[in-house]
Structures are given as structure tokens and as C-alpha cells.
Design an enzyme around this catalytic site. Structure first.
Site, PDB file in Angstrom:
ATOM      1  N   THR A 152      40.686  40.768 -23.150  1.00  0.00           N
ATOM      2  CA  THR A 152      40.506  41.793 -22.120  1.00  0.00           C
ATOM      3  C   THR A 152      41.492  41.620 -20.963  1.00  0.00           C
ATOM      4  O   THR A 152      41.804  40.507 -20.554  1.00  0.00           O
ATOM      5  CB  THR A 152      39.068  41.720 -21.588  1.00  0.00           C
ATOM      6  OG1 THR A 152      38.183  41.982 -22.675  1.00  0.00           O
ATOM      7  CG2 THR A 152      38.825  42.737 -20.493  1.00  0.00           C
ATOM      8  N   GLY A 191      35.912  33.938 -20.357  1.00  0.00           N
ATOM      9  CA  GLY A 191      35.143  32.797 -19.898  1.00  0.00           C
ATOM     10  C   GLY A 191      35.921  31.511 -20.067  1.00  0.00           C
ATOM     11  O   GLY A 191      36.517  31.273 -21.111  1.00  0.00           O
ATOM     12  N   GLU A 438      32.088  42.289 -25.456  1.00  0.00           N
ATOM     13  CA  GLU A 438      32.288  42.591 -26.882  1.00  0.00           C
ATOM     14  C   GLU A 438      32.049  44.064 -27.201  1.00  0.00           C
ATOM     15  O   GLU A 438      31.592  44.397 -28.294  1.00  0.00           O
ATOM     16  CB  GLU A 438      31.388  41.712 -27.770  1.00  0.00           C
ATOM     17  CG  GLU A 438      31.443  40.241 -27.481  1.00  0.00           C
ATOM     18  CD  GLU A 438      32.853  39.702 -27.357  1.00  0.00           C
ATOM     19  OE1 GLU A 438      33.716  40.120 -28.124  1.00  0.00           O
ATOM     20  OE2 GLU A 438      33.075  38.894 -26.437  1.00  0.00           O
TER      21      GLU A 438
END
Lengths: 660, 660
Positions: A152, A191, A438
Site C-alpha cells: 500500500t 505494519g 487487505e
């Protein structure tokens, strides 16, 4: 409505545990047999309990304070837990992947190494060729490197094809040159990327001789493995607090002419030869296969999260009394109110439905995964597209319904549900990201819907090799009407399943007739996902060996299915599939089934077998001693360390003594 | 679907502001005229802007960091803001209640003196007799004392009649003796009670000569006004973190034989003479009148909160592009996707609907309040019960829909909506308590529904003095069907309003026929509240002077109303009030109206006139420069102070170098 007998103890605090005890005595089945269904065989349960004890007895991992720390404090604390987690695994020689996952889940808080475990390593495993895998995977598993999954970007999430990061191949040095050419091309959200990871799997648009070869995945070192300092040409940082995952350093990353060796491209499917020749992967979907895995995992996560929340909500509602039916009467258990039952019981059903759905889709996933070792033929790719579409559809539908359900349960717990002490706020915060990460609902329903439309228009010769019947609904009769001639017939599983299949087909036909409308496509995706979930739920129920448990789960299935019809009655009444009278029967049957489920409510949530340690909730305790727990936890709040807070002297005293 | 022209700037970061500019050029009306409707006359707007500048320029109150502090830090910080707030009012001689409320609202964070302002003082004003009021109110207003409103207990929230705290009158000393006789009788939840307040209005069950005289209100000193230490016999503390309101010390309080003078009972309505003689209040509802006031305020709060969230969501969706319609095409504005419009536009409608509803119910509130000075006759009490019921019904319905709507908008903003940087998480956290405090939905719908049933069964001679037409729906024909003969007719306001009135009546008749079912009673309450909101919305729209604004708001009304039919289609199809064909028209008309509203979307949210300071959102900025704002705010995160975090050396390095 049953009410508390007059010889009840005077203290409500003493009454609460007795009420839960009473509930357990009314169950019509053996809870242990339900746990066998929900959790697995006894030896699995025993093994899980042993692992739970390890976490409970660990001085670092047993910490349950998720509410008093700010983002920075939580991150630092979670780094400590990451280390403790690795040490615990080593000490007890826990190496099996499922076991490490179980231990991780018991910790109950996402750690900065979360993506390293759940996405980085699996991506290396599925996307690297044998040689690459042999080199990198053992290093990652032993934490010699720690990784993030950087797909992303600031400007692009849903539309992966819009990714702006570039990888240009330099044939002279046999290196890729990585760049973030715009502000919005910086990686954003992954993350562990901000502060923890020293490597990442990076998705970038590949250029060979200025020719665009689409999005590919690369392994990129981002921090010095000795000093942990950011490597030259790279900018890293944390993106700041979020709703949940405060313990994780979701990060950003910008690249300026960063060079990596050719062999750092993940080359199981797409390949770049030393001379810059490109070999296409057999399917574009393969590069995102890790996302499919995660979506399958999310289906399980939905069942688990909603199971925890309904456990807390149902126990609280049984232990809590509020309001009497007549003057002078003792107060009713909150669980005896119809609205409370209507909030809780169908959602207990949804929790079981999600768990059964996960088993079905996980089977399909493993079926596809097993084929990766062979040649990928048309039939295999068709199976992959089935998996991809159904994982998208189930993820979109279940995350939405689960998130909404969790919040409904929380609100039904009143003020105590709003308090962090119930742990409902934390569970929601840590869960609700699943609606977004997701793939958001609006994107996934399009992928799923497009697949269904394709199947409607060009019926593919079904290979029959799929373990999940996704397309049976196409055989339904869209002009039929519901055959029930009396209210109770609406409980018939065949009548229910058919109703959902017809609805799914009608929604798909509407989407086909309104090709430019996302709304109708969304309806088609959701209706189909719902139908699949119901089938999985029913399949799961009929597979249960224990008769008494099967009967009770069947009642829960009936309630859940009728409740879903109630919630979408307009759709089921389209072209009068259900008549007006049948529509009114649905309400009637839902209310009647609430009464049927009522005596088993507590045992149904006990069946999930969550420990008090996992629930971490004052009001969801197994023993029902909720009021003492509430007082106890509040007393320990840091603000209560002193009677007069330090801020009094600084701010409050001047305010109270000022002449205003 | 419009797409970005090919001469657009290459940087998406530069494109975003241009897109918002483009949006503003397509509006069919003058935004300033809409602001006049939403906010009020120009001089009011100017005055508000001046007050906003005061807050923005205050060194303490201009702090906008709601996300990095933990509960303890936030509370201490908010104490500082309380003091700064009082000083600001003094310095600028702001004494008008509405002005102080406006300033308070601009601060954007609830302060420990919140309940002192919003409930403690109003309760003294409405519940004390003249002599008491003259003594206490000036002291409270000048912050010589600071108060809490202690009604809810650990064991009882919804069922106020279940309150266990006792007040026994001692005729010898002319004192009340206050006690918390059980664990669950301790006060629990009141804002400011834990650490800030030195007085509270306490609700307790009054006993005179052991005879129960119901719940009454008392003014109780709880902390020493000199030392701020807890007074003897009293236990005080903070109950711990919550979803929102971390800046407030929601507290607990236990009392052990605490004595207060007779005149500390609030004696405007109920009275206790020195000899212990009791005078009943004219209505039991009067003691809770403060709650009615707060519920009325919550209706406004709903419109404001949802207005802020839809402003952020709509601006973000216009500035953000994602996904192209064809290969090689430039990407679409997210706001051009039907699903995004379907999420946002009806909720912009709900925001306006709530603001208009607040004006109507506030008028009724003031009508009732004005009568308190005279003798309270039957007619007045009837008006009071109308106010009580409709405030309950509107509060239950609007808080639920607003909360759900806020979360839907947040999810529609994808990852950036999940990030605290958007401010959507904070706005939700600080809002969502409204679903719970001052009565949860399940309790309020019962009060509202019971009132409606009473009116159905015993039509009271309507005094016609109410400013709100609550009972007109009883005149509807429950056997009628919708007269629309072609799709566009469904936009006719009369057809829409009638449909909701018939639905409300049918729901009430079902509730009457199923007396023991809470479910049907709930449906009746919600259907009635919905009908009232729609009437208020429509009344508000037709009252708009500016023709262009009126036209656009009417379109929004039509969209909102049809969307609500869509959401509850099953109910509207009950006994075929809408035919199957009409049901399909509803979908069609909703989608058609999305296109009608689309060009005005940004100007409709600009019409709320929220400043960037209030929105505090990187992605909701007026100028659309969202990407630079996101990067800028992230860069300043405390975790980014150093490249290598301190925890690395302590935890991460050992993990990475350990032999595992």
C-alpha cells in the site's frame, strides 16, 4: 419472563454469580461436546491449554493492560513482548507453525513482528523460487532478519494497479533501481515498516528497458542489520496512532535510487533473466496470493472476535438484572428482554457460521496451495480464481457484519460496555481494521461480483474439483416462490437455503441487467456471500456427531437464517418470492426461536471455550462475579494513586479560588 | 463517470486541491446562503468566528492533540484547559450562556467541568426552590464550587427506580443521612465525580420515618473546598479509561452515614418540611427534567457530529482518486463511485435532518420550560409528557443512526479513515457515548412506545398547544396503499411523508396487537421517530427563503427519505403498502437522486461551515491539500523523534542477534 426468586441474596453483587450458575444448569446439552466441535479434539484442547498456561505464567506476556498506555508506550512495550515471545518459543522448543500461532494469539495484542510472521514469511515461501527460499526463509524464521510487507502507498490502496513505486532494471550492474517518484508513491501503512523491520517485500512497477511489466515483488533491505539505522536513499517513519494496533509501528517508506541485486526480485512466477528478459507469471493474481491467505485467515478472525464479544455480552446480560415486570417484583435478567436476545443470539449464530465458513474456505485454500508445486494448468487457475473470488466475497461480507455485530453487542451492554474495563472497546479497536486492510468492502465486492457475472454469462465447465460449492445457486429458479404454507415451515433448512440461493441469483440477474451500477453488483456479491456462509453453517451443523449439540446448533442456524431474512426482507419480497403473510411469519418465527435458544444461551457461548485470560473482561468473567471485578479494576487505575491529583494544585485550585 | 483530464498535474498531491476547487465551481447555489440556513444569520456567524479566533489564539486551548496522550495525561491536560477556558471567558467578559457554550464547543474536547456546566448548574436551576437557587447558582457559575450529577450506580443505570442509595431523614437534627448500602449502590460513571467535583447532585431513595418516598435529588459536598480532600464517610475515585471522554474523570462514590442539612434536598417540586412532612411533586418526571434537556441537546449533537464526519468523508472522496474505468484512462474521483455516494449523500441528509429536528424539539422544550414558573396544570403536564416521550424517541433513533452513519463514513475512507490523522476515530469515540448516556436505546424506545400506545388507546383531547405535531400520524389510514403510479412520483414529499406516517401507525397497531413483545414496541418507536424527523426535515426545507438552496435541500430530503424506505423496505411492503414494482422503483429513484445531488455534494458539506480547526483532520481540509498534511502530521509523531527507537537496544537487538 422469568424473574429472580424472592429468596435471592440482597446484594446484587452476590446474585450475579448465582445467576450464571443457574444458566449452566438449564442447558440441554453437554458443553464439552460443543467445545469439541468449536475447538477440536480433546488432545488439541489439552495442548492449547498447556500453551495458554505458558503465556499466563510468562512475566512479560501475561501483561493484560491494553488501555493505559499511549501509542509510543504501547509500541515499546510490544517490542518487549516480541522478544519475550521469541524467547518463550525457544525455551519450550515450540517450532510448529500452528503452535506458534496459537501462542501468538493468546498474547492478545498485535506485536511489531505481526506482519513478519503473517505476511512476510508466507510471501517469501510462496513467491520465491527454490534457491531464494532456501536462503531467506530460515533467516526470517530465526529472526536474523525481520520483515514488512510494503504494498500500500499513500496514494493507492485498493487499486494496486495504481502503485507508483518504480523498479528499473540496470542490465549493466544486474540491479534494480527503486524509486518513489511522487509524494503519494511513498509506502504507507505496512505494519512494522516504520521502526521494526530491517527488510521488506516491496511491490513496485517493473520496467525493463523502459517497458512496463506490471507490479512485481522485491526483497529490499531497509535498515542496517548491525546498527538498525535507516539505509542510504531510504526514508522511514511511523505514520502515527490509529484506532487499533497502537502497539505496531505502521510505517512509511520513501526510496531514492536504491539499488538491489537482480536476485532480490521474488522469482517463483515472474522472472527477470540477467540480460533483462522477462518471463510472465501464469496468472496476475499470483503476486497477491499472500493477500488471499490473509483474507482466509480473516474469516476465522471474524468468528473468533465475534465469539469473544458475544461471550462477554451474553454472560453480562445473564448476570445483570435491570427493571422489574411489575411493582414490587424482583428485577429481570437483562438476558430475558426480547431486544437483548435479538441482539445477542443471532450474533452467536454468526460466530459459529464464520468458524464453519473458515473451515470450508481454508480447505479450498489448501487445495490450491498444494497445486503450486505442480504445473499450473487451466483447471488449477480456475480453482485459483474461485478461491480468489470467494475469499474476497466472504471477507467483505463477514468483516462488515462482524464489525457491526460487535458494536451492537457493546451498545447492548450499556455503560459497562462503553468502559474499557469490559474489554469490548479494545476488542473492537483491534478487530475493526479487518474491514479495511487487505481490501475494503467496496473493492472486494467488485472483484467477487465480476467473477459471478462472468460465471453467469459464460458458464465454465466446472471441474467439480472445488471443495466449496460456489456456483450451485445458478441452477436455482428465479421465478419460483417460497413453498412454505405455515409459519413453522420457514424453519426447514432446505426452504431456508433455497430462499438464499434464489435471492442470490435474482440479485445477480439484477446486476447483469444494470451493468453500470455498483449498487446492484454489491447486492449480488453480498447475497452470494451470505448464501455461501449459510451453506457452510448448515454443512457444519449436520456434520456434528453429538445429537444434542446438533439439535441446538440447528436451532441457532434457523434463528440466524430467519434473522437475516428479516434484516433483508425487502429483497426476499422482490417479485413476491415471500408473500406479505410469509414476511410477517418471519418476524414471528424469529421471536419464537429466541425463546427456544434462551435456555442454552450461556452454554452456547461457553462452547467457544475462551478463557478469562483471553477475554480480559470484568463483565465477561466465567464465574459472573462482575461487580467485584469492576470495582477492583477501577480501584487500581493510575489516577487513583492519590486522592488529590497533582493537577489540582496547578489548575483546579486556581480555578476554584479565582474571582470570576 | 467523469474522470480527471489528461492535462492534470502528474503529482496526485497537487491534483487533490484542484479537484476540490473544481467541485466548488459546479454548485448550483450560493454556499453562503446555505450557511445562513444551517448556522444562522450573518451577525451570529460573525460572532461565532470571533469566538473561534479567541480559542485558536489561546496558547492552551488551541492544542489539537487528542491522540498521543493516555487517560491520565489527557485528564491532567484537560484540567489545564478548564482553567484556561474560565480565564478566557473572564478576560473577554463572556457571560452569556450560549456564548460560553459556543466557546466550549470549539475546544473540541470534553473537559472535567463538562457536567458541571451541562447538568449540575441546570439541575440547580430547575430543581431548586427560589431561595436555594439564589444561594447556590451564583457560586456554581463562578466556579466557587464545582459539581457532578450523580444518578447512575454500579448496579443501576437504565432502571432509575432501582437506585439503591438511601437518604433517611433525621427529624432531630433536621439532616438527611446518606448511605451506599450495597456494593452495587455506589455511584458509578458521573463525569467529574472521581477527582474534580467538590459537590454533586445525588439521587437517592428518600425515607421519612422508614417510609419510601421515591428517588429525590440532594446537593452533597464530597470534597473539602479548601484542601480538595475527600470528606469523611465518602469514597471517591476514577472508574478508568473508556472509549471516549478520556479527558474526563468519570467517577465512583460510596457514602457511609454522610449527613447533609435538610435544605440540601432540591425542593422546587418535592419538599420535606422540618417535621418530616413530605409534599409530592406534581409529576414524577420532574426530577429527571435535566435528562430531558440533555436529550434535546443530543439531537443537536447528532447533527453536528455527523455533519463533521460527512464533511471530512466527502472532501476526502472528492480529493482522492482511485481506480480507472478503462486501461490507460486516468483515475476516478472516489466520490464518483455509486457506493461512495450511497454511503455519503443520504448521511449528509441525515445531518441536516437532525439539525432541523433539534430546532423543533428545542422549541417544545422551551415551551415546557417557560411553564415551570406558573402553576403546573393537566395541560402542562400533558405537554411535558409529549416532550419527554419525543425527546426519548428522537434520542434513541438519532443516536443509533448517527453512530452507525459515522462508522460507515469512516470505513468508506479506507486506511486513511482508520488513521487517527483523519480525526474520524476521535470524533467517533467522543460521540458514540451518546448512544449510551442519558438512556440507552432499548430503554428509551420503551418509554416512547408506551406513550404512543397510551395515545392510541386513550386519545387525549389534544390541547393543540404543542409546537410539534407528534400525533397526526394516528389519523392516517392503515389500510391505504401508496398512490404513486410512476417512479418519479415517489419523490413527491406528500407521498413520502404519508408513507412514513402509515408505516408508523401500522407499526404501532402491530405493537398493540403484540403487547408482550418489546420487538414490535421498538419498531413502533423507531418508525414514529423516523416519521417525526422527516417532517421536521421537510418543514425546515420549505421554510428556506433562498430558492436555489431550497431546491437543493429538497433533493437531499427526497434522497434521504427514499433511502430510508430502501433500508426498511420489508416494513413498507407489509400488506403491500408499496407493491413489488414500487419497491424496485425506490432503488431506481435512490440511484437517480445520487446523480442529482452529486454536483452539489461538496457545497452541501461546506454549508455546515466547520472550520479546519474544528475538523482537525488531515484528509478533511477545506483546501484539499490532504497528502502533504498526512505526511506532515506523521513526520511529527513522537516515535519519529529518533531514527532508531530506544526499545531497539533493549528488545529488538537481542531478538535479532539471539540464536533461535
Amino acid at each position: 419472563m422469568s424473574s429472580v426468586s424472592s429468596d435471592a441474596p440482597r446484594e446484587l453483587a452476590d446474585l450475579a454469580p448465582l445467576l450464571l450458575k443457574k444458566e449452566r444448569s438449564t442447558a440441554t446439552f453437554d458443553v464439552q461436546s460443543l467445545i469439541d466441535v468449536a475447538v477440536g479434539p480433546r488432545d488439541v484442547q489439552e495442548h492449547r491449554k498447556r500453551l495458554l498456561e505458558l503465556v499466563k505464567n510468562d512475566p512479560v506476556l501475561s501483561d493484560r493492560d491494553m488501555i493505559h498506555r499511549n501509542h509510543k508506550e504501547r509500541y515499546e512495550n510490544a517490542l518487549g513482548k516480541s522478544y519475550a515471545f521469541a524467547k518463550l518459543l525457544e525455551k519450550h522448543n515450540i517450532t510448529d507453525w500452528d503452535d506458534t500461532t496459537t501462542v501468538y494469539t493468546f498474547i492478545g495484542e498485535p506485536l511489531p513482528i505481526d506482519v513478519h510472521r503473517s505476511m512476510f514469511i508466507p510471501t517469501l515461501e510462496t513467491q520465491m523460487d527454490d534457491e531464494q527460499r532456501a536462503y531467506w526463509v530460515p533467516r526470517a524464521k530465526a529472526f536474523q532478519i525481520t520483515g514488512a510487507y510494503a504494498q500500500t502507498e499513500l496514494g493507492h490502496g485498493s487499486n494496486v494497479q495504481g502503485i507508483e513505486t518504480t523498479a528499473h532494471y540496470d542490465v549493466k550492474t544486474q540491479e534494480f533501481i527503486l524509486n518513489s517518484p511522487t509524494l503519494t508513491s511513498r509506502k504507507w501503512w505496512p505494519g512494522g515498516l516504520g521502526k521494526t523491520a530491517n527488510h521488506c517485500v516491496l511491490h513496485a512497477r517493473l520496467f525493463l528497458n523502459s517497458k512496463d511489466h506490471g507490479i512485481q515483488a522485491f526483497l529490499v533491505p531497509i535498515r542496517d542489520t548491525k546498527t538498525h539505522e535507516t539505509l542510504p536513499g531510504i526514508t522511514l517513519g511511523d505514520i502515527g496512532p490509529k484506532i487499533g494496533f497502537q502497539s505496531i509501528d505502521n510505517g512509511f517508506c520513501a526510496l531514492n535510487n536504491v539499488r538491489i541485486p537482480r536476485r532480490n526480485m521474488l522469482m517463483r512466477f515472474a522472472k527477470v533473466a540477467p540480460d533483462g528478459t522477462f518471463s510472465k507469471p501464469p496468472s496476475d493474481k499470483l503476486v497477491y496470493f499472500t493477500m488471499v491467505k490473509v483474507r482466509v485467515g480473516i474469516v476465522y478472525f471474524c468468528g473468533r472476535a465475534l465469539g469473544m464479544v458475544t461471550t462477554i455480552g451474553t454472560r453480562f446480560s445473564a448476570a445483570r438484572v435491570q427493571g422489574a415486570t411489575g411493582k414490587g417484583k424482583s428485577e429481570n435478567q437483562v438476558l430475558d428482554y426480547e431486544n437483548q436476545q435479538l441482539t445477542l443470539f443471532p450474533l452467536i449464530g454468526l460466530s459459529y457460521a464464520a468458524l464453519f465458513s473458515h473451515r470450508a474456505i481454508d480447505k479450498l485454500y489448501n487445495q490450491v496451495l498444494a497445486q503450486f508445486d505442480g504445473e499450473l494448468g487451466v483447471d488449477h487457475l480456475y480453482l485459483l480464481s474461485q478461491l480468489h473470488a470467494s475469499a474476497s466475497g466472504l471477507k467483505a461480507f463477514l468483516t462488515e457484519e462482524t464489525g457491526n455485530g460487535m458494536e451492537r453487542v457493546r451498545r447492548a451492554c450499556g455503560g459497562h460496555g462503553y468502559s474499557a474495563s469490559s474489554n469490548l472497546p479494545y476488542l473492537f479497536q483491534v478487530y475493526i481494521g479487518a474491514c479495511t486492510y487487505e481490501g475494503t468492502k467496496d473493492v472486494l465486492v467488485q472483484q467477487h461480483g465480476a467473477f459471478l457475472l462472468k460465471c453467469l454469462r459464460n458458464p465454465v465447465p466446472v471441474s467439480n474439483s472445488s471443495s466449496l460449492d460456489l456456483l450451485g445457486f445458478l441452477q436455482a429458479n428465479p421465478n419460483s416462490t417460497c413453498p412454505a404454507t405455515r409459519p413453522e415451515q420457514l424453519r426447514d433448512p432446505e426452504i431456508l437455503l433455497t430462499a438464499f440461493r434464489v435471492r442470490a441469483l435474482k440479485a445477480l440477474l439484477r446486476a447483469d441487467a444494470n451493468k453500470n451500477s455498483l449498487h446492484y453488483l454489491t447486492q449480488a456479491s453480498l447475497a452470494h456471500a451470505e448464501s455461501i456462509v449459510l451453506s457452510c453453517f448448515y454443512e457444519g451443523v449436520v456434520g456434528v456427531q453429538d445429537t444434542k449439540v446438533r439439535v441446538v446448533l440447528l436451532q441457532l442456524f434457523q434463528l440466524y437464517a430467519l434473522w437475516r431474512i428479516q434484516a433483508n426482507l425487502g429483497e426476499f419480497r422482490l417479485s413476491n418470492y415471500l408473500s406479505s403473510a410469509q414476511g410477517a411469519w418471519v418476524d414471528e418465527q424469529v421471536l419464537a426461536l429466541l425463546k427456544v435458544v434462551r435456555p442454552n444461551a450461556i452454554s452456547l457461548v461457553d462452547g467457544f471455550d475462551f478463557s478469562d485470560f483471553e477475554l480480559n473482561s470484568t463483565i465477561g468473567r466465567y464465574d459472573g462475579d462482575i461487580y467485584r471485578a469492576l470495582i477492583d479494576r477501577a480501584t487500581k487505575d493510575p489516577l487513583n494513586k492519590t486522592d488529590v491529583v497533582p493537577g489540582y494544585h496547578q489548575y483546579l485550585k486556581p480555578l476554584l479560588t479565582a474571582k470570576l
